[in-house]
Design an enzyme around this catalytic site. Structure first.
Site, PDB file in Angstrom:
ATOM      1  N   THR A  64       0.821  -1.205   0.000  1.00 43.00           N
ATOM      2  CA  THR A  64       0.000   0.000   0.000  1.00 43.00           C
ATOM      3  C   THR A  64       0.861   1.263   0.000  1.00 43.00           C
ATOM      4  O   THR A  64       2.012   1.250   0.433  1.00 43.00           O
ATOM      5  CB  THR A  64      -0.906   0.037   1.247  1.00 43.00           C
ATOM      6  OG1 THR A  64      -0.096  -0.043   2.430  1.00 43.00           O
ATOM      7  CG2 THR A  64      -1.895  -1.110   1.237  1.00 43.00           C
ATOM      8  N   ASP A  95       4.385   0.704   1.867  1.00 41.16           N
ATOM      9  CA  ASP A  95       5.564   1.157   1.113  1.00 41.16           C
ATOM     10  C   ASP A  95       5.879   2.613   1.474  1.00 41.16           C
ATOM     11  O   ASP A  95       5.799   3.506   0.639  1.00 41.16           O
ATOM     12  CB  ASP A  95       5.261   1.002  -0.381  1.00 41.16           C
ATOM     13  CG  ASP A  95       6.466   1.233  -1.264  1.00 41.16           C
ATOM     14  OD1 ASP A  95       7.577   1.414  -0.728  1.00 41.16           O
ATOM     15  OD2 ASP A  95       6.294   1.227  -2.495  1.00 41.16           O
ATOM     16  N   ARG A  96       6.272   2.830   2.717  1.00 39.70           N
ATOM     17  CA  ARG A  96       6.448   4.188   3.243  1.00 39.70           C
ATOM     18  C   ARG A  96       7.792   4.810   2.853  1.00 39.70           C
ATOM     19  O   ARG A  96       7.942   6.022   2.808  1.00 39.70           O
ATOM     20  CB  ARG A  96       6.284   4.155   4.767  1.00 39.70           C
ATOM     21  CG  ARG A  96       6.509   5.482   5.487  1.00 39.70           C
ATOM     22  CD  ARG A  96       5.586   6.573   4.990  1.00 39.70           C
ATOM     23  NE  ARG A  96       5.789   7.805   5.745  1.00 39.70           N
ATOM     24  CZ  ARG A  96       6.803   8.653   5.571  1.00 39.70           C
ATOM     25  NH1 ARG A  96       7.740   8.389   4.671  1.00 39.70           N
ATOM     26  NH2 ARG A  96       6.894   9.748   6.299  1.00 39.70           N
ATOM     27  N   LYS A  97       8.797   3.981   2.629  1.00 37.39           N
ATOM     28  CA  LYS A  97      10.145   4.460   2.258  1.00 37.39           C
ATOM     29  C   LYS A  97      10.648   5.531   3.232  1.00 37.39           C
ATOM     30  O   LYS A  97      10.998   6.646   2.848  1.00 37.39           O
ATOM     31  CB  LYS A  97      10.164   4.991   0.823  1.00 37.39           C
ATOM     32  CG  LYS A  97       9.838   3.947  -0.242  1.00 37.39           C
ATOM     33  CD  LYS A  97      10.011   4.523  -1.646  1.00 37.39           C
ATOM     34  CE  LYS A  97       9.746   3.475  -2.714  1.00 37.39           C
ATOM     35  NZ  LYS A  97       8.309   3.198  -2.899  1.00 37.39           N
ATOM     36  N   PHE A  98      10.734   5.166   4.486  1.00 40.49           N
ATOM     37  CA  PHE A  98      11.257   6.087   5.498  1.00 40.49           C
ATOM     38  C   PHE A  98      12.679   6.503   5.140  1.00 40.49           C
ATOM     39  O   PHE A  98      13.466   5.702   4.634  1.00 40.49           O
ATOM     40  CB  PHE A  98      11.248   5.418   6.874  1.00 40.49           C
ATOM     41  CG  PHE A  98       9.875   5.201   7.431  1.00 40.49           C
ATOM     42  CD1 PHE A  98       9.172   6.240   8.021  1.00 40.49           C
ATOM     43  CD2 PHE A  98       9.275   3.946   7.364  1.00 40.49           C
ATOM     44  CE1 PHE A  98       7.900   6.039   8.543  1.00 40.49           C
ATOM     45  CE2 PHE A  98       8.007   3.730   7.885  1.00 40.49           C
ATOM     46  CZ  PHE A  98       7.318   4.782   8.473  1.00 40.49           C
ATOM     47  N   ALA A  99      13.017   7.765   5.427  1.00 42.72           N
ATOM     48  CA  ALA A  99      14.332   8.268   5.004  1.00 42.72           C
ATOM     49  C   ALA A  99      14.845   9.398   5.891  1.00 42.72           C
ATOM     50  O   ALA A  99      15.576  10.262   5.432  1.00 42.72           O
ATOM     51  CB  ALA A  99      14.265   8.741   3.554  1.00 42.72           C
TER      52      ALA A  99
END
Length: 270
Positions: A64, A95-99
């Site tokens: 998501t 699918d947050r792709k924390f960065a």
């Protein structure tokens, strides 16, 4: 993934994997005979739930992007999503792709509007800020829920011109090694090694298509057999399932069979 791990059945890998999330996922895949993840980049709750009613029987995982859902609410979106996951026996990957730095991602993961750690089995992160991102996310999960959670690191991307390769990928792998229980694998196009040090990382690969080779925004598609031969464990498919003119039920079964047959061939089970 070593040649030995690459040819092992998912169920065999589940027996010795240190992560409860990975064990559950591997066993689920064997039970349903699917390594298909549906990428549902849709913008309303109804669209997402309607699609999952159609593809739910064919997937092991749904991916998501919850922050693009225009009518999001926990009760209205997440509660029925969890019900569908239970009904059709699939897991959830936000699918947050924390960065960001560890303290910031900790708050982003457990709090705010979305409360991701509360409901998503798996999430992911870039390695650009260092190993603190893993520590912060793990702490957030432990503070919010008793349910096991897993993290994927973004080692490689499928878009044209992506800079996630070479030294960046190598450093991301080193970050993954800092936590064997929480980091379960990678978003990648190839194997990431590690087996000689006792790691069995799950490789999930986007940009998989049976028909199209790409789009106008730089996405590049590879075939199911191509990605499975280079070490992929789970194929991530979005528009191939629900793009214009496609029947999600038909395409779901088609991709499920293609992915599973490629896995059986790789593990010498055909």
């Amino acid at each position: 993934m070593s040649e030995t791990l690459k040819t092992q059945p998912y169920s065999k890998r589940a027996e010795v994997h240190p992560s409860p999330v990975a064990r559950r996922l591997f066993n689920l895949m064997e039970t349903k005979k699917t390594n298909l993840c549906a990428s549902v980049d849709l913008t309303t709750t109804k669209e997402i739930l309607d699609l999952l009613e159609k593809v739910g029987p064919y997937i092991c995982l749904v991916k998501t992007h919850i922050d693009i859902v225009s009518d999001f609410s926990y009760e209205g979106t997440i509660v029925p999503l969890l019900a569908l996951a239970k009904k059709y026996n699939f897991m959830i990957f936000e699918d947050r792709k924390f960065a960001d730095i560890g303290n910031t991602v900790k708050s982003q993961y457990k709090g705010g509007v979305y409360q991701i750690a509360k409901w998503s089995d798996i999430t992911n992160a870039h390695g650009v800020t260092g190993s603190g991102i893993v520590t912060g996310l793990k702490q957030a999960a432990e503070e919010v829920t008793d349910e096991p959670r897993g993290l994927l690191m973004l080692a490689e991307l499928s878009s044209k011109g992506a800079i996630a390769h070479g030294k960046y990928t190598e450093e991301t792998v080193e970050i993954a090694k800092t936590d064997k229980d929480f980091v379960i694998g990678f978003i990648a196009q190839n194997q990431m090694g590690g087996s000689d040090e006792g790691f069995d990382w799950i490789i999930m690969t986007p940009g998989v298509g049976l028909d199209d080779k790409g789009d106008a925004l730089g996405q590049q598609y590879r075939t199911v057999s191509e990605v499975m031969s280079t070490g992929t464990d789970i194929i991530i498919v979005g528009r191939g399932l629900f793009g214009k003119g496609r029947d999600p039920s038909v395409e779901g079964e088609r991709y499920m069979k293609a992915g599973w047959n490629a896995y059986l061939a790789r593990t010498n089970q055909l």
